[in-house]
Design a protein around this motif. Structure first.
Motif, PDB file in Angstrom:
ATOM      1  N   CYS A  76       9.904  37.087   7.202  1.00  0.00           N
ATOM      2  CA  CYS A  76      11.302  36.665   7.158  1.00  0.00           C
ATOM      3  C   CYS A  76      11.321  35.146   7.066  1.00  0.00           C
ATOM      4  O   CYS A  76      10.858  34.464   7.982  1.00  0.00           O
ATOM      5  N   HIS A  78      13.517  31.461   6.030  1.00  0.00           N
ATOM      6  CA  HIS A  78      14.851  30.880   5.871  1.00  0.00           C
ATOM      7  C   HIS A  78      14.988  30.224   4.498  1.00  0.00           C
ATOM      8  O   HIS A  78      14.015  29.800   3.892  1.00  0.00           O
ATOM      9  N   TYR A  80      15.845  27.419   3.866  1.00  0.00           N
ATOM     10  CA  TYR A  80      15.475  26.011   3.905  1.00  0.00           C
ATOM     11  C   TYR A  80      13.974  25.779   3.737  1.00  0.00           C
ATOM     12  O   TYR A  80      13.533  24.639   3.717  1.00  0.00           O
ATOM     13  N   GLN A  86       8.716  29.360  -1.300  1.00  0.00           N
ATOM     14  CA  GLN A  86       9.631  30.421  -1.704  1.00  0.00           C
ATOM     15  C   GLN A  86       9.248  31.012  -3.055  1.00  0.00           C
ATOM     16  O   GLN A  86       9.452  32.208  -3.310  1.00  0.00           O
ATOM     17  N   ASP A 101      19.555  33.608   5.420  1.00  0.00           N
ATOM     18  CA  ASP A 101      20.007  32.717   6.486  1.00  0.00           C
ATOM     19  C   ASP A 101      19.600  33.303   7.837  1.00  0.00           C
ATOM     20  O   ASP A 101      19.000  34.385   7.909  1.00  0.00           O
ATOM     21  N   SER A 102      19.939  32.613   8.919  1.00  0.00           N
ATOM     22  CA  SER A 102      19.415  32.940  10.250  1.00  0.00           C
ATOM     23  C   SER A 102      19.712  34.370  10.680  1.00  0.00           C
ATOM     24  O   SER A 102      18.813  35.090  11.145  1.00  0.00           O
ATOM     25  N   MET A 105      18.039  37.182   8.550  1.00  0.00           N
ATOM     26  CA  MET A 105      16.600  37.277   8.802  1.00  0.00           C
ATOM     27  C   MET A 105      16.322  38.328   9.870  1.00  0.00           C
ATOM     28  O   MET A 105      15.399  39.141   9.732  1.00  0.00           O
ATOM     29  N   GLY A 124      10.480  29.588   9.839  1.00  0.00           N
ATOM     30  CA  GLY A 124      11.706  28.870  10.165  1.00  0.00           C
ATOM     31  C   GLY A 124      11.541  28.184  11.498  1.00  0.00           C
ATOM     32  O   GLY A 124      10.480  28.254  12.128  1.00  0.00           O
ATOM     33  N   MET A 128      15.271  30.544  15.153  1.00  0.00           N
ATOM     34  CA  MET A 128      15.260  31.688  14.233  1.00  0.00           C
ATOM     35  C   MET A 128      14.295  32.753  14.726  1.00  0.00           C
ATOM     36  O   MET A 128      14.608  33.958  14.695  1.00  0.00           O
ATOM     37  N   ASN A 187      22.828  28.471  15.129  1.00  0.00           N
ATOM     38  CA  ASN A 187      21.648  27.597  15.047  1.00  0.00           C
ATOM     39  C   ASN A 187      21.399  26.848  16.350  1.00  0.00           C
ATOM     40  O   ASN A 187      21.331  25.623  16.395  1.00  0.00           O
ATOM     41  N   THR A 206      28.391  32.412  12.853  1.00  0.00           N
ATOM     42  CA  THR A 206      27.583  31.922  11.745  1.00  0.00           C
ATOM     43  C   THR A 206      28.486  31.115  10.830  1.00  0.00           C
ATOM     44  O   THR A 206      29.716  31.149  10.958  1.00  0.00           O
ATOM     45  N   THR A 331      25.362  29.241   3.099  1.00  0.00           N
ATOM     46  CA  THR A 331      24.358  29.224   2.041  1.00  0.00           C
ATOM     47  C   THR A 331      24.551  30.391   1.084  1.00  0.00           C
ATOM     48  O   THR A 331      24.403  30.245  -0.132  1.00  0.00           O
TER      49      THR A 331
END
Length: 353
Positions: A76, A78, A80, A86, A101-102, A105, A124, A128, A187, A206, A331
């Motif tokens: 999993c 993120h 970012y 990626q 996103d968090s 995941m 992450g 996370m 976060n 979120t 995102t």
């Protein structure tokens, strides 16, 4: 093995040092990745990294695919994470790899556990990993281990700001106000959320659901006070959005939330509080300098902005959204917008060829 994060960096000194080290002004020229039918033409380091994402090293892809298949490991990651990483992940054939996103995941990790993976690796920051572990435990997947990628802390300046004395004072202020609800951004660490809930009723949001969550709370609880944190930029951008909504027709407001109108939105603005000392040092760089550069040099460009960016950049993207050439949000909203525009351009190119 699961390593818990201990967040203690002082926001007033360490964060400034990081900002000075990274620089906060607008770049002389934004990176550009030109994509043609048969080539990639990157200009700038970031664009070069994006090009690598689209053309990953196949030896690494094969090696990772074989390892994950043999060990039955789910990944999993993120959004970012670096584009080179990626690119390798997206090229693997192993089905239990998910970039999101968090919150998503954690959802993906649960599905992987149900599908038979024997471990989950989280790529992450620490909150996370904590979120994945907690969600898996809650839904009966505690037998599947969750791994971080190193023993050292993988911190986040925004999450750290919620562990500072200033945030504790903010929560005490909320606790002393009747009908208070603390809305904490996802976060942040689990311990942060737990301590906050011990002081004042707390719910996690979120970037995808924060607007509807806040408006729903106001529709259900009379005389409510909402205390949002720790992201100062997101809090300010929410105020900007609520202010804009309060000037729109009731029919438009009800498309956002059916229980609200101009009158109720004005009441929301009277009792919505936003913490003023929480900043992500990365998002901080997309401030006034970048906003001015976009207005001056890229007036016709599509513009997207996350809710975490500074207000100046958020305003540029919000204007673009109203004009049909941009989007503000999470995102996932940004990716959906870009994907839609890319598909439109591809279709137009096919029609013209």
């Amino acid at each position: 093995i699961f390593f818990r994060l201990s967040m203690s960096a002082p926001i007033t000194t360490e964060h400034k040092r990081r900002l000075e080290a990274q620089g906060v002004g607008a770049p002389k020229k934004f990176p550009v990745l030109a994509i043609t039918h048969d080539s990639l033409k990157p200009e700038g380091a970031f664009a070069e990294a994006q090009a690598v994402y689209l053309n990953p090293v196949q030896e690494l892809v094969k090696e990772l695919d074989a390892l994950l298949t043999e060990k039955k490991i789910g990944i999993c990651a993120h959004f970012y994470m670096g584009p080179e990483l990626q690119g390798v992940l997206s090229s693997c054939k192993w089905p239990h790899i998910f970039v999101a996103d968090s919150l998503a995941m954690a959802d993906a990790a649960i599905e992987m556990a149900k599908a038979g993976v024997e471990a989950v690796v989280v790529l992450g920051v620490d909150f996370m990993s904590e979120n994945v572990r907690a969600q898996m435990d809650f839904l009966g997947c505690e037998h599947v281990p969750v791994y971080r990628v190193r023993t050292e802390e993988i911190g986040c300046s925004l999450a750290e700001s919620a562990d500072q004395p200033a945030y504790g004072k903010y929560l005490l202020q909320a606790a002393n106000q009747a009908n208070s609800l603390h809305v904490v951004y996802i976060n942040t660490g689990l311990l942060t959320k737990a301590k906050a809930h011990a002081v004042v009723p707390t719910i996690t949001c979120t970037s995808s659901n924060v607007v509807k969550l806040v408006l729903q709370a106001y529709s259900q609880i009379p005389d409510l006070h909402v205390w949002f944190g720790p992201d100062t930029y997101m809090g300010g951008n929410l105020v900007a959005m609520f202010t804009a909504l309060s000037t729109m027709d009731d029919a438009v407001i009800k498309q956002v939330h059916p229980a609200h109108d101009q009158s109720s939105m004005k009441k929301v603005l009277e009792t919505f509080h936003a913490f003023q000392e929480g900043t992500c040092i990365v998002h901080h760089m997309f401030g006034e300098g970048v906003a001015k550069k976009i207005r001056k040099e890229y007036p016709d460009a599509y513009v997207t902005a996350h809710l975490e960016v500074p207000g100046e950049m958020f305003a540029v993207a919000l204007e673009a959204q109203h004009a049909g050439r941009g989007v503000v949000g999470a995102t996932s909203n940004i990716l959906s917008f870009i994907t839609e525009k890319a598909q439109q351009m591809i279709a137009a190119g096919a029609c013209n060829s």
